[in-house]
Design a protein around this motif. Structure first.
Motif, PDB file in Angstrom:
ATOM      1  N   SER A  10       0.860  -1.185   0.000  1.00 31.12           N
ATOM      2  CA  SER A  10       0.000   0.000   0.000  1.00 31.12           C
ATOM      3  C   SER A  10       0.888   1.223   0.000  1.00 31.12           C
ATOM      4  O   SER A  10       2.032   1.186   0.449  1.00 31.12           O
ATOM      5  CB  SER A  10      -0.920   0.001   1.224  1.00 31.12           C
ATOM      6  OG  SER A  10      -0.170  -0.064   2.419  1.00 31.12           O
ATOM      7  N   LYS A  11       0.329   2.317  -0.528  1.00 33.63           N
ATOM      8  CA  LYS A  11       1.078   3.568  -0.584  1.00 33.63           C
ATOM      9  C   LYS A  11       0.110   4.713  -0.815  1.00 33.63           C
ATOM     10  O   LYS A  11      -1.063   4.497  -1.127  1.00 33.63           O
ATOM     11  CB  LYS A  11       2.125   3.510  -1.694  1.00 33.63           C
ATOM     12  CG  LYS A  11       1.534   3.252  -3.074  1.00 33.63           C
ATOM     13  CD  LYS A  11       2.621   3.060  -4.093  1.00 33.63           C
ATOM     14  CE  LYS A  11       2.019   2.727  -5.455  1.00 33.63           C
ATOM     15  NZ  LYS A  11       3.017   2.522  -6.463  1.00 33.63           N
ATOM     16  N   ASN A  12       0.604   5.903  -0.637  1.00 30.58           N
ATOM     17  CA  ASN A  12      -0.205   7.078  -0.921  1.00 30.58           C
ATOM     18  C   ASN A  12      -0.410   7.219  -2.418  1.00 30.58           C
ATOM     19  O   ASN A  12       0.458   6.882  -3.216  1.00 30.58           O
ATOM     20  CB  ASN A  12       0.491   8.354  -0.429  1.00 30.58           C
ATOM     21  CG  ASN A  12       0.462   8.472   1.065  1.00 30.58           C
ATOM     22  OD1 ASN A  12      -0.485   8.057   1.704  1.00 30.58           O
ATOM     23  ND2 ASN A  12       1.500   9.040   1.632  1.00 30.58           N
ATOM     24  N   PRO A  71     -10.380   6.790  -0.825  1.00 31.14           N
ATOM     25  CA  PRO A  71      -9.968   8.002  -0.107  1.00 31.14           C
ATOM     26  C   PRO A  71      -9.404   7.666   1.275  1.00 31.14           C
ATOM     27  O   PRO A  71      -9.901   6.773   1.967  1.00 31.14           O
ATOM     28  CB  PRO A  71     -11.259   8.810   0.037  1.00 31.14           C
ATOM     29  CG  PRO A  71     -12.183   8.256  -0.983  1.00 31.14           C
ATOM     30  CD  PRO A  71     -11.803   6.813  -1.150  1.00 31.14           C
ATOM     31  N   ARG A  72      -8.365   8.387   1.662  1.00 31.97           N
ATOM     32  CA  ARG A  72      -7.814   8.247   3.011  1.00 31.97           C
ATOM     33  C   ARG A  72      -8.847   8.759   4.013  1.00 31.97           C
ATOM     34  O   ARG A  72      -9.579   9.704   3.721  1.00 31.97           O
ATOM     35  CB  ARG A  72      -6.546   9.083   3.158  1.00 31.97           C
ATOM     36  CG  ARG A  72      -5.372   8.592   2.358  1.00 31.97           C
ATOM     37  CD  ARG A  72      -4.195   9.540   2.521  1.00 31.97           C
ATOM     38  NE  ARG A  72      -3.776   9.623   3.906  1.00 31.97           N
ATOM     39  CZ  ARG A  72      -2.712   9.022   4.423  1.00 31.97           C
ATOM     40  NH1 ARG A  72      -1.940   8.295   3.645  1.00 31.97           N
ATOM     41  NH2 ARG A  72      -2.418   9.143   5.685  1.00 31.97           N
ATOM     42  N   PRO A  73      -8.905   8.173   5.209  1.00 33.49           N
ATOM     43  CA  PRO A  73      -9.861   8.657   6.209  1.00 33.49           C
ATOM     44  C   PRO A  73      -9.534  10.074   6.689  1.00 33.49           C
ATOM     45  O   PRO A  73     -10.431  10.828   7.053  1.00 33.49           O
ATOM     46  CB  PRO A  73      -9.747   7.642   7.343  1.00 33.49           C
ATOM     47  CG  PRO A  73      -8.494   6.893   7.098  1.00 33.49           C
ATOM     48  CD  PRO A  73      -8.171   7.005   5.648  1.00 33.49           C
ATOM     49  N   VAL A  74      -8.258  10.418   6.691  1.00 34.02           N
ATOM     50  CA  VAL A  74      -7.810  11.781   7.011  1.00 34.02           C
ATOM     51  C   VAL A  74      -6.696  12.130   6.033  1.00 34.02           C
ATOM     52  O   VAL A  74      -6.025  11.247   5.508  1.00 34.02           O
ATOM     53  CB  VAL A  74      -7.305  11.918   8.475  1.00 34.02           C
ATOM     54  CG1 VAL A  74      -8.420  11.651   9.463  1.00 34.02           C
ATOM     55  CG2 VAL A  74      -6.131  11.009   8.739  1.00 34.02           C
ATOM     56  N   HIS A  85       2.688   7.520   5.316  1.00 36.30           N
ATOM     57  CA  HIS A  85       3.025   6.979   3.998  1.00 36.30           C
ATOM     58  C   HIS A  85       2.029   5.931   3.516  1.00 36.30           C
ATOM     59  O   HIS A  85       2.183   5.390   2.433  1.00 36.30           O
ATOM     60  CB  HIS A  85       4.431   6.381   4.022  1.00 36.30           C
ATOM     61  CG  HIS A  85       5.483   7.388   4.347  1.00 36.30           C
ATOM     62  ND1 HIS A  85       5.813   8.416   3.491  1.00 36.30           N
ATOM     63  CD2 HIS A  85       6.249   7.552   5.443  1.00 36.30           C
ATOM     64  CE1 HIS A  85       6.744   9.166   4.047  1.00 36.30           C
ATOM     65  NE2 HIS A  85       7.023   8.666   5.236  1.00 36.30           N
ATOM     66  N   ALA A  86       1.022   5.621   4.329  1.00 40.92           N
ATOM     67  CA  ALA A  86       0.016   4.589   4.022  1.00 40.92           C
ATOM     68  C   ALA A  86       0.678   3.228   3.817  1.00 40.92           C
ATOM     69  O   ALA A  86       0.157   2.377   3.114  1.00 40.92           O
ATOM     70  CB  ALA A  86      -0.830   4.981   2.808  1.00 40.92           C
TER      71      ALA A  86
END
Length: 99
Positions: A10-12, A71-74, A85-86
């Protein structure tokens, strides 16, 4: 799934999205994992607590890869961001047991 895959990561995908990739070892493993009954928007939403309508799944059979984005939660780097860095988001996905 972690045992079937060559790599699960996983990554941004920018400051507002996470992308995860499943690199499968063989075409047969890819077919098992890429099946829409196994990996779909509802499954991913359940694992990560996101709206299924926001989940994007890309199946790339020529590469034996499944790519998932949501989408990221924040926002990345915000006060409540616990993984800038997810890099740890892939763990629940890697723990799924294929049929």
């Amino acid at each position: 799934m972690g045992e079937l895959a060559l790599e699960v990561r996983s990554k941004n995908a920018g400051p507002f999205w996470v992308t995860m990739e499943l690199f499968m070892r063989t075409g047969e493993d890819y077919t098992t994992v890429a099946d829409e009954d196994f990996i779909n928007e509802q499954v991913v939403a359940g694992l990560y607590g996101v709206d299924p309508a926001t989940v994007q799944i890309f199946r790339i059979p020529a590469l034996n890869v499944v790519k998932i984005s949501f989408p990221r939660p924040v926002a990345q780097g915000s006060v409540r961001d616990r993984d800038i860095h997810a890099g740890q988001h892939h763990v629940p996905l890697a723990a799924l047991v294929p049929p």
